[in-house]
Structure formats: structure tokens, C-alpha cells
Design a protein around this motif. Structure first.
Motif, PDB file in Angstrom:
ATOM      1  N   ALA A 155       0.830  -1.204   0.000  1.00 25.13           N
ATOM      2  CA  ALA A 155       0.000   0.000   0.000  1.00 25.13           C
ATOM      3  C   ALA A 155       0.866   1.257   0.000  1.00 25.13           C
ATOM      4  CB  ALA A 155      -0.929  -0.001   1.216  1.00 25.13           C
ATOM      5  N   ALA A 156       1.934   1.248   0.785  1.00 24.27           N
ATOM      6  CA  ALA A 156       2.825   2.414   0.829  1.00 24.27           C
ATOM      7  C   ALA A 156       3.531   2.599  -0.511  1.00 24.27           C
ATOM      8  CB  ALA A 156       3.844   2.242   1.953  1.00 24.27           C
ATOM      9  N   GLN A 157       3.948   1.499  -1.136  1.00 28.22           N
ATOM     10  CA  GLN A 157       4.604   1.607  -2.436  1.00 28.22           C
ATOM     11  C   GLN A 157       3.654   2.143  -3.494  1.00 28.22           C
ATOM     12  OE1 GLN A 157       6.106  -2.345  -3.033  1.00 28.22           O
ATOM     13  NE2 GLN A 157       8.106  -1.851  -2.146  1.00 28.22           N
ATOM     14  N   SER A 158       2.434   1.658  -3.496  1.00 27.48           N
ATOM     15  CA  SER A 158       1.479   2.136  -4.501  1.00 27.48           C
ATOM     16  C   SER A 158       1.140   3.609  -4.248  1.00 27.48           C
ATOM     17  CB  SER A 158       0.204   1.290  -4.480  1.00 27.48           C
ATOM     18  OG  SER A 158      -0.477   1.448  -3.252  1.00 27.48           O
ATOM     19  N   LYS A 159       1.058   4.005  -2.986  1.00 33.43           N
ATOM     20  CA  LYS A 159       0.785   5.402  -2.671  1.00 33.43           C
ATOM     21  C   LYS A 159       1.942   6.290  -3.107  1.00 33.43           C
ATOM     22  CE  LYS A 159      -1.032   8.206   1.078  1.00 33.43           C
ATOM     23  NZ  LYS A 159      -1.448   8.230   2.475  1.00 33.43           N
ATOM     24  N   PRO A 169       4.773   9.732 -10.103  1.00 34.06           N
ATOM     25  CA  PRO A 169       4.638   8.737 -11.166  1.00 34.06           C
ATOM     26  C   PRO A 169       5.964   8.572 -11.918  1.00 34.06           C
ATOM     27  CG  PRO A 169       3.589  10.783 -11.796  1.00 34.06           C
ATOM     28  CD  PRO A 169       4.042  10.947 -10.381  1.00 34.06           C
ATOM     29  N   VAL A 170       6.282   7.341 -12.246  1.00 28.05           N
ATOM     30  CA  VAL A 170       7.503   7.036 -12.990  1.00 28.05           C
ATOM     31  C   VAL A 170       7.150   7.054 -14.469  1.00 28.05           C
ATOM     32  CG1 VAL A 170       9.291   5.316 -13.371  1.00 28.05           C
ATOM     33  CG2 VAL A 170       8.346   5.633 -11.092  1.00 28.05           C
ATOM     34  N   ARG A 171       7.841   7.912 -15.194  1.00 34.23           N
ATOM     35  CA  ARG A 171       7.577   8.009 -16.633  1.00 34.23           C
ATOM     36  C   ARG A 171       8.352   6.925 -17.365  1.00 34.23           C
ATOM     37  NH1 ARG A 171       9.021  14.273 -16.847  1.00 34.23           N
ATOM     38  NH2 ARG A 171      10.895  13.282 -16.105  1.00 34.23           N
ATOM     39  N   ASP A 172       7.794   6.465 -18.477  1.00 28.38           N
ATOM     40  CA  ASP A 172       8.457   5.435 -19.264  1.00 28.38           C
ATOM     41  C   ASP A 172       9.780   5.929 -19.826  1.00 28.38           C
ATOM     42  OD1 ASP A 172       6.479   3.577 -18.814  1.00 28.38           O
ATOM     43  OD2 ASP A 172       5.323   4.147 -20.594  1.00 28.38           O
ATOM     44  N   GLU A 173       9.835   7.214 -20.159  1.00 28.98           N
ATOM     45  CA  GLU A 173      11.063   7.751 -20.727  1.00 28.98           C
ATOM     46  C   GLU A 173      12.180   7.785 -19.679  1.00 28.98           C
ATOM     47  OE1 GLU A 173       9.975  12.457 -20.378  1.00 28.98           O
ATOM     48  OE2 GLU A 173       9.013  11.237 -21.903  1.00 28.98           O
TER      49      GLU A 173
END
Length: 164
Positions: free
Chosen positions: A72-76, A82-86
Motif C-alpha cells: 500500500a505504501a509503495q502504490s501510494k 509517477p515514474v515516466r516510461d522515458e
């Protein structure tokens, strides 16, 4: 002393119980207790196994709760940043170029203004005093206080300029 054995003989396998008053337990219960092969050691082992099973079950439950809390902490945290694909696909060269660009921006911001002469004079007095009294730096307290007062006035002027 030593005339009798310290351990009971193998032939004495029956339990004999003599009560001083009449017993309120049925004869069947007494017979089942006497015929039971369970000993103190087997009871203790059984109890120990039950305790170990309960402790391991509690540990598994706590481990599951902790892993759920971690997920839950990781998803929060992923929602917040947010990690971008680039970003995932950048190579070492691209990252080093980005770092250099950030350093250049930071260097442009570092433009320091010259220190007023009064602060520089007070600083010079502190340095001179510390060189003269290198074995007794506490003798320079007057110079240090004068330097602090100059810095305090400089900071006060800066705060007034920023606030107004």
C-alpha cells in the motif's frame, strides 16, 4: 541407605490411589485415567507443539499484514511520484547530460553579492585574533560577538528588503 532402588520397578505399572474420604468421581473416569498412556512428557510435548503452531500462525498473519502495508505504501508513493516510461529507458549519457544541465542552472543561481565592508572588517578581526591567540581561542569572544552583530544587522536588512 541404598537398600532400595531409586527407580520404580518395571513390574509396578499399575496406579494405586487411596483416598481418605469417599471419591465423587465415577469408577469409569478413574479407570480411564489409570489406563491412559499419556505421561507428563508427552503432555508437555503436545503443549509445546500447540504453542509453536500458534506462534507460527501469528507470525504468518503479521507478515501478511506487513507485506500488505508495504504494498500500500509503495502504490501510494508511485501515485505521488509517477515514474515516466522515458525515465526508465534513459541511458547513462542522457542522465549525465541532465545532471550537467541542472548543475549549470544551479551555478547560475549561486551569484553571491559582495559582503559589506563592516562585515568583512569584523571577520578579519576574528581571524587576526584567532591567529594571535592560537592556543587560547576563547580570548577572542569580543571579536566574535562583534562579527555576529554585523551579520545580524545584515540579515535584518535582507529580511526587511524581502518582506517589504
Amino acid at each position: 541407605m541404598g537398600s532400595s532402588a531409586s527407580k520404580p520397578e518395571a513390574s509396578q505399572s499399575s496406579h494405586v490411589w487411596k483416598a481418605s474420604s469417599p471419591v465423587g468421581i465415577s469408577h469409569d473416569v478413574v479407570e480411564s485415567l489409570q489406563s491412559s498412556t499419556e505421561t507428563d512428557t508427552t503432555r508437555a510435548q503436545t503443549l509445546e507443539l500447540a504453542v509453536q503452531a500458534r506462534v507460527s500462525a501469528e507470525l504468518r498473519k503479521l507478515e501478511a499484514q506487513e507485506s500488505a502495508a508495504l504494498k500500500a505504501a509503495q502504490s501510494k508513493s508511485e501515485e505521488l511520484v509517477p515514474v515516466r516510461d522515458e525515465d526508465k529507458q534513459k541511458g547513462r549519457e542522457a542522465v549525465s547530460k541532465e545532471v550537467e544541465a541542472l548543475r549549470a542552472r544551479l551555478d547560475r543561481r549561486k551569484q553571491l553579492k559582495p559582503v559589506p565592508d563592516s562585515v568583512e572588517r569584523a571577520r578579519g578581526e576574528v581571524v587576526r585574533c584567532l591567529r594571535e591567540h592560537d592556543r587560547r581561542p576563547l580570548d577572542c569572544w569580543k571579536e566574535v560577538e562583534a562579527f555576529r552583530e554585523e551579520v545580524r544587522q545584515l540579515e535584518k536588512g535582507w529580511v526587511e528588503k524581502v518582506v517589504s
